[in-house]
Design a protein around this motif. Structure first.
Motif, PDB file in Angstrom:
ATOM      1  N   MET A 217       3.471  -1.800  -1.562  1.00 28.01           N
ATOM      2  CA  MET A 217       2.646  -1.802  -2.778  1.00 28.01           C
ATOM      3  C   MET A 217       3.543  -2.060  -3.987  1.00 28.01           C
ATOM      4  O   MET A 217       3.967  -3.159  -4.230  1.00 28.01           O
TER       5      MET A 217
ATOM      6  N   PRO B 234      -3.598  -7.140  -6.600  1.00 27.37           N
ATOM      7  CA  PRO B 234      -4.946  -6.636  -6.337  1.00 27.37           C
ATOM      8  C   PRO B 234      -5.931  -7.805  -6.291  1.00 27.37           C
ATOM      9  O   PRO B 234      -5.833  -8.720  -7.115  1.00 27.37           O
TER      10      PRO B 234
ATOM     11  N   THR C 275       2.363  -6.806  -4.178  1.00 27.64           N
ATOM     12  CA  THR C 275       1.070  -7.389  -3.792  1.00 27.64           C
ATOM     13  C   THR C 275       0.196  -7.484  -5.024  1.00 27.64           C
ATOM     14  O   THR C 275       0.380  -6.739  -5.990  1.00 27.64           O
TER      15      THR C 275
ATOM     16  N   LEU D 173      -6.184  -3.913  -2.350  1.00 27.30           N
ATOM     17  CA  LEU D 173      -5.027  -4.603  -1.780  1.00 27.30           C
ATOM     18  C   LEU D 173      -5.334  -5.146  -0.386  1.00 27.30           C
ATOM     19  O   LEU D 173      -4.414  -5.412   0.395  1.00 27.30           O
TER      20      LEU D 173
END
Lengths: 103, 172, 625
Positions: free
Chosen positions: C368, C450, C448, C359
Motif C-alpha cells: 500500500m 486507488p 498503488t 485498492l
C-alpha cells in the motif's frame, strides 16, 4: 336379409382391430402407425354399426358419425405433426424421436 | 347375401394385412383404401347404406387422399430399403402373440354373449339425422368445436416455423 | 414499553424473512435499505427502552417479558422470554447501533456484489440471533442465539463461496467454535440437572445457595461454560479460527468478528458471574488465559502482512484484555472495554474495508503506502481508530477503557503484578502494531493507486464511529482523572462490584506508566517502520518473526495432534460394517433405478407395447374369471 351370425360379424371387426394393433406395435414409420390407428378406429366403428343393426337402433350409426369426425381431426393433426417431425428430425423413425423436450 | 359378406370380409382382412406389412407407403395406402371399400360393402350389407356412403366418401376419399398427399410431400415412397431395415421378422412375434391372446379373449366373450332377437329392418338416414339433431345435439356441438380446433391446430402445426434465435443471438 | 423489547430482535428477523422470501423480487437498493433500516429502527427502539429503563433505575433493575412457551416436556420447560437489564442494555445498544452503522456502510460496500440480498439476509439473521443471545432470559434461549450467531458467522465467512479457501476458513471457524459449544451445552445440562430450571436468574440464586464455593461441580460447570466462551471469543487455545475468518467481507469482520459475536463469550461469563465466583480457580484461570492471549495475539499482530489479519489478531488481543478484566472480577471494566472496542475496532475494519476495496482487493500493507494523501477521510478515521486502540492518553476512549482494565488487573483483590505486567506489555505491543499499520500503509511512497473514492454511505459511518472512539470514554473517568462513574454505576446495577486493594492513592502513577508505555510504543513504531533502521529488516527475516507470523504455531500443533490422527482413523475406518449397509442401500436404489428406468425410456413403441400387454392381461383376467 343378411343372416350371418352377429358373433361372426364382431369377430371380423375384432380381427381388423387386432391387425391394426399389430401394425401399430410393429411399424416404426410414423405414417404407417397413423394408418394402423385408422384401421383400429374403423373397426371400432364397424362394431357400432353391427350393434346398431343388432339392436335395431340408429344410435350406433350416430356414433359412427362421431368417430368419423374425431378421426378426421386426428388425421389432420397427426399428419401435421408428422410433417413437423420430419422437418425437424429429418426422419420418420419413431424410435429416433425420444427426446420429449424443446431443443 | 352371406357370400358377399364373407367375400368382403376376406378382402378387407387380406388387404389390411397387405397394408400393415407393406414397405411402400403409397402401396400400403392403396391397400388400405381397398380394405375400406370392402368394409363399406359390409356396412351396406348390414343395412346401413348411409354409413357405407360416408365410409367411401370421407374415409376412402378424403382422409386417405390426405394421407397420400402427405406421403408424397415426404417422398416416403423412395425409402423402401430403410423401411425394410426397420422391420425384421422377430418384431412381429410379440405383437402377434398379444393380438392372438386378445382374439381368444374376444372369442370367449362372444361365446358368452346372450342371444337377443330383435326384428331387423333398414335404418334410414332420416332416422339417423333425427337422432343426431335431437338426442345427440350437444355431442354434435362438441364435435363441431373439435373440428374447429382440429382446423386451427393443423394450420398452426403445418406452418413452417421460422427459426427463432434467442434475443441475445439476433443480429441487430 | 416492555413489549418493545420483543420487537428489538423481531425486527431484524422480519427483515431477514422478507429478504429471504422475496429475494427474487426486490431490487438491490431496496434490499439494502430494508436490511439497514430494520436495524436502524431496532436501534431507535433500544434507545427508547434504555432511556425508560435507566430512568427507572435503581428501583426497577430489569424489564422482563415472556412471549410464549417454547417447549414443555416433563419437568423441562423453557419459554421464549426476554430480560433487559443494564448488561444486556449495553450489548443491545452496541449491537443495534454499531450494527446499523455497519449495515448502512454495507449498502455502499456491497453495491457491486451480486449477492447483496443474500448478504443482508445473513446479516439481519445474525443481528437477530445476537439480540436473542443477549436478551434471553433462560440459558437455553441464550444457546439458541449462540448457535444462531455461529451459523451466521459460518455463512458470512464463506460468503464468497466460489473461492475454496473461504469455504475452508468458514468450516474451520465453525468446527473450532463447535468444540467450545459442545462444552457449553454440557455445562447447561449440568446446570439443568442440578437446579431443574433454565432461567438464568433462578440458576444464579440457586447456585449461590446450594453450591459451595470451590466445590468440584461448580468448578466443572464453570470450566465447561468457559469452554464455550473461549471458542466463541477466540481465546487461547481456541483462537486459531479468527485470523482465517477474515476471508469474509469487511463489514462482516467489523460486525461479527470484532464488535459483537466474538464478545459473546464476555457476555456469557459476565451473565453467569455467580458460577465463576463460586469457582475461584476458574476465575483466576480466565485472567491467565486473557493475559496469555493478549500477549500471543499481540506478538502475532506485530508480524502480519495482511491488513485484516493484523486487525484480527488485535481483536483477539483486545478480547484477551476483556477476559483479563473478567478474571479479576472487574466486570464493568470488561463491559466498558467491550463497548469502546466495538466502536474503534468496527471503525478500523470498516476503514480497512474501504482501503481494500478501492485498492482492488489488495490486503498486503507493504504494497500500500502513501495512502494518507489519496484518501484523507479514511486516513484520519483510521488514525483515530488506531490511536484509540493503542490507548493514546487522555484524548481517546480506548485509553479510559484499557486503563481501567490495567488498573483493576493490579488493584483488584484477585489481581496481581504479573497480570499487570502482561497487560502493560500487551499495551506496548498494541501501540506498536497499530502504528506499524499506520506508518506502513498510509505513509511513505505510494505503491498503488486507488481505483475510486468511497462514497458518503461508507465514509459517514466511519466518521460517526470515529467520534465515538474519541469521546465514548468520557462516560467513565478514573478516580484520578475526574472521578466520573456513569458507566460502571449502570453496569453495577446487574453485575457485582470489583473489590479493590488499598492502593487507590497510587492510581495516577500506574496511569502515568501505561500512558508512557503507549506513547513509547507509538514512538518506536515511528522509528522502526517510518525511519526503518537496518535491524528491523533482519528481524523481518528471522525465525522468531516467522514463528510470530504463523500465530505461535497453534495451527501446526493442532494439525499434528488432532487433525491427522482423526483423518488417519477415518481413513482406516472407511469401509466398516455400517458403511457397507449404507452402500448396499444405495446400490439397491441404483438397481431399482435401472429396472424402473426401462419403463421410462422415451420410446413410443415401447409404451404402446406395454399398453397392449396391460390390456391383454386385464381382459384375459376378466374372461377367465
Amino acid at each position: 336379409m343378411l343372416s350371418v351370425p352377429v358373433e361372426t360379424q364382431i369377430l371380423f371387426a375384432g380381427i381388423l382391430f387386432f391387425l391394426g394393433m399389430i401394425g401399430l406395435l410393429v411399424r416404426r414409420n410414423l405414417v404407417f402407425m397413423l394408418m394402423s390407428i385408422e384401421i383400429m378406429f374403423n373397426s371400432a366403428g364397424l362394431v357400432f354399426i353391427i350393434a346398431a343393426r343388432h339392436w335395431n337402433q340408429p344410435d350406433g350409426q350416430v356414433m359412427f358419425i362421431f368417430i368419423l369426425s374425431v378421426t378426421a381431426v386426428e388425421v389432420a393433426i397427426g399428419l401435421a405433426l408428422i410433417l413437423q417431425v420430419y422437418h425437424h428430425f429429418k426422419t420418420l423413425d419413431v424410435d429416433a424421436i425420444h427426446k420429449l423436450k424443446d431443443e | 347375401m352371406e357370400v358377399f359378406f364373407y367375400i368382403a370380409a376376406v378382402i378387407a382382412i387380406i388387404s389390411t394385412i397387405m397394408a400393415i406389412s407393406g414397405r411402400n407407403a403409397i402401396h400400403s395406402l392403396l391397400f388400405l383404401i381397398l380394405s375400406l371399400l370392402a368394409i363399406s360393402v359390409v356396412f351396406y350389407l348390414l343395412d346401413a347404406p348411409f354409413i357405407a356412403a360416408l365410409e367411401v366418401i370421407i374415409y376412402a376419399g378424403a382422409i386417405m387422399v390426405l394421407f397420400i398427399f402427405v406421403t408424397m410431400m415426404l417422398n416416403i415412397g423412395l425409402e423402401e430399403k430403410q423401411e425394410k431395415s426397420w422391420i425384421n421378422p422377430r418384431m412381429w412375434i410379440i405383437p402377434s402373440i398379444l393380438a392372438s391372446i386378445l382374439l381368444v379373449d374376444l372369442l370367449l366373450a362372444l361365446k358368452n354373449m346372450p342371444t337377443v332377437v330383435v326384428g331387423k329392418q333398414v335404418i334410414l338416414p332420416k332416422q339417423v339425422g333425427i337422432s343426431l339433431f335431437s338426442t345427440y345435439l350437444l355431442a354434435v356441438e362438441i364435435a363441431a368445436i373439435l373440428l374447429m380446433a382440429g382446423v386451427i391446430g393443423a394450420y398452426h402445426l403445418g406452418s413452417q416455423k421460422k427459426k427463432v434465435l434467442h434475443r441475445f443471438l439476433e443480429k441487430k | 414499553m416492555k413489549t418493545l423489547i420483543a420487537l428489538i430482535p423481531a425486527l431484524p428477523m422480519i427483515s431477514f424473512l422478507i429478504l429471504v422470501l422475496f429475494s427474487g423480487k426486490l431490487s438491490r437498493k431496496v434490499a439494502g435499505w430494508i436490511g439497514a433500516g430494520s436495524i436502524g429502527i431496532a436501534a431507535v427502539l433500544t434507545v427508547i427502552v434504555s432511556v425508560d429503563l435507566i430512568s427507572a433505575l435503581p428501583e426497577i433493575k430489569s424489564y422482563q417479558i415472556t412471549l410464549w412457551q417454547w417447549m414443555s416436556v416433563g419437568n423441562l420447560s423453557a419459554d421464549i422470554s426476554f430480560r433487559l437489564d443494564s448488561l444486556s442494555l449495553v450489548f443491545c445498544f452496541v449491537i443495534t447501533f454499531v450494527g446499523f452503522l455497519i449495515h448502512s456502510y454495507s449498502i455502499g460496500f456491497m453495491d457491486k456484489d451480486e449477492g447483496i440480498i443474500r448478504f443482508f439476509a445473513y446479516m439481519n439473521l445474525f443481528v437477530s440471533s445476537m439480540l436473542i443471545l443477549v436478551l434471553a432470559d433462560n440459558i437455553l434461549l441464550v444457546y439458541l442465539g449462540w448457535e444462531g450467531v455461529g451459523l451466521c458467522s459460518y455463512l458470512l465467512i464463506g460468503f464468497w463461496y466460489k473461492e475454496p479457501e473461504n469455504g475452508t476458513a468458514a468450516r474451520k471457524a465453525f468446527i473450532i467454535t463447535r468444540i467450545g459449544d459442545t462444552a457449553m451445552i454440557i455445562g447447561i445440562f449440568i446446570l439443568f440437572l442440578s437446579f431443574g430450571t433454565f432461567n438464568i436468574q433462578d440458576i444464579m440464586h440457586l447456585a449461590s445457595a446450594k453450591w459451595v464455593a470451590g466445590s468440584s461441580i461448580a468448578t466443572i460447570t464453570a470450566v465447561l461454560l468457559l469452554g464455550g466462551a473461549l471458542g466463541k471469543s477466540a481465546q487461547v487455545p481456541l483462537q486459531t479460527w479468527l485470523p482465517d475468518a477474515m476471508a469474509g467481507p469487511s463489514p462482516v469482520s467489523a460486525l461479527i468478528h470484532a464488535a459483537t459475536m466474538v464478545t459473546a463469550g464476555v457476555y456469557l461469563i459476565a451473565r453467569t458471574n455467580v458460577l465463576f465466583s463460586l469457582a475461584p480457580i476458574v476465575q483466576g484461570f480466565i485472567a491467565g488465559i486473557g493475559a496469555l492471549t493478549l500477549l500471543i495475539a499481540g506478538f502475532s499482530a506485530l508480524t502480519q502482512h495482511d491488513l485484516k489479519r493484523i486487525l484480527a489478531y488485535s481483536t483477539i488481543s483486545q478480547i484477551g484484555y476483556m477476559f483479563l478484566a473478567l478474571g479479576v472480577g472487574a466486570y464493568s471494566a470488561a463491559i466498558f472495554h467491550f463497548m469502546i472496542h466495538a466502536f474503534f475496532k468496527a471503525l478500523l475494519f470498516l476503514a480497512a474495508g474501504v482501503v481494500i476495496l478501492v485498492l482492488n482487493e489488495e490486503h498486503d500493507i507493504f504494497k500500500m503506502g502513501g495512502l494518507r494523501k489519496k484518501m484523507p477521510a479514511v486516513f484520519w478515521t483510521f488514525l483515530i481508530g488506531s490511536a484509540s486502540l493503542s490507548a493514546l492518553p487522555l484524548v481517546t476512549a480506548g485509553f479510559y477503557s484499557k486503563d481501567a482494565i490495567l488498573w483493576f488487573a493490579l488493584s483488584s483483590t484477585s489481581g496481581g503484578v504479573v497480570l499487570w505486567i502482561a497487560g502493560i506489555v500487551g499495551a506496548f505491543l498494541t501501540a506498536l502494531y497499530s502504528f506499524r499499520m499506520i506508518f506502513i500503509a498510509f505513509f511513505g511512497e505510494a505503491k498503488t493507486q486507488p481505483s475510486f473514492q468511497a462514497g458518503y454511505l461508507m465514509t459517514i459511518p466511519l466518521v460517526v464511529l470515529a467520534v465515538f472512539s474519541l469521546f465514548g470514554g468520557f462516560i467513565e473517568l478514573p478516580a484520578s482523572l475526574g472521578n466520573f462513574h456513569l458507566f460502571s454505576n449502570l453496569i453495577n446495577q446487574s453485575l457485582p462490584v470489583v473489590g479493590i486493594k488499598n492502593v487507590e492513592h497510587l492510581e495516577w502513577l500506574f496511569q502515568l506508566i501505561s500512558s508512557l508505555i503507549a506513547l513509547s510504543g507509538i514512538y518506536l513504531a515511528y522509528l522502526f517502520y517510518y525511519k526503518k533502521p537496518v535491524f528491523i529488516d533482519s528481524f523481518n527475516h528471522s525465525k522468531i518473526h516467522h514463528f510470530f507470523e504463523i500465530g505461535f504455531g497453534f495451527d501446526k500443533v493442532y494439525d499434528i495432534l488432532i487433525v491427522r490422527p482423526v483423518v488417519w482413523l477415518a481413513e482406516i475406518d472407511k469401509k466398516d460394517f455400517i458403511d457397507q449397509i449404507n452402500i448396499s442401500i444405495s446400490n439397491m436404489a441404483l438397481i431399482g433405478n435401472e429396472v424402473l428406468s426401462i419403463a421410462q425410456n422415451g420410446k413410443l413403441r415401447w409404451y404402446l407395447l406395454t399398453f397392449a400387454f396391460g390390456i391383454a392381461v386385464i381382459l384375459t383376467y376378466m374372461m377367465t374369471k
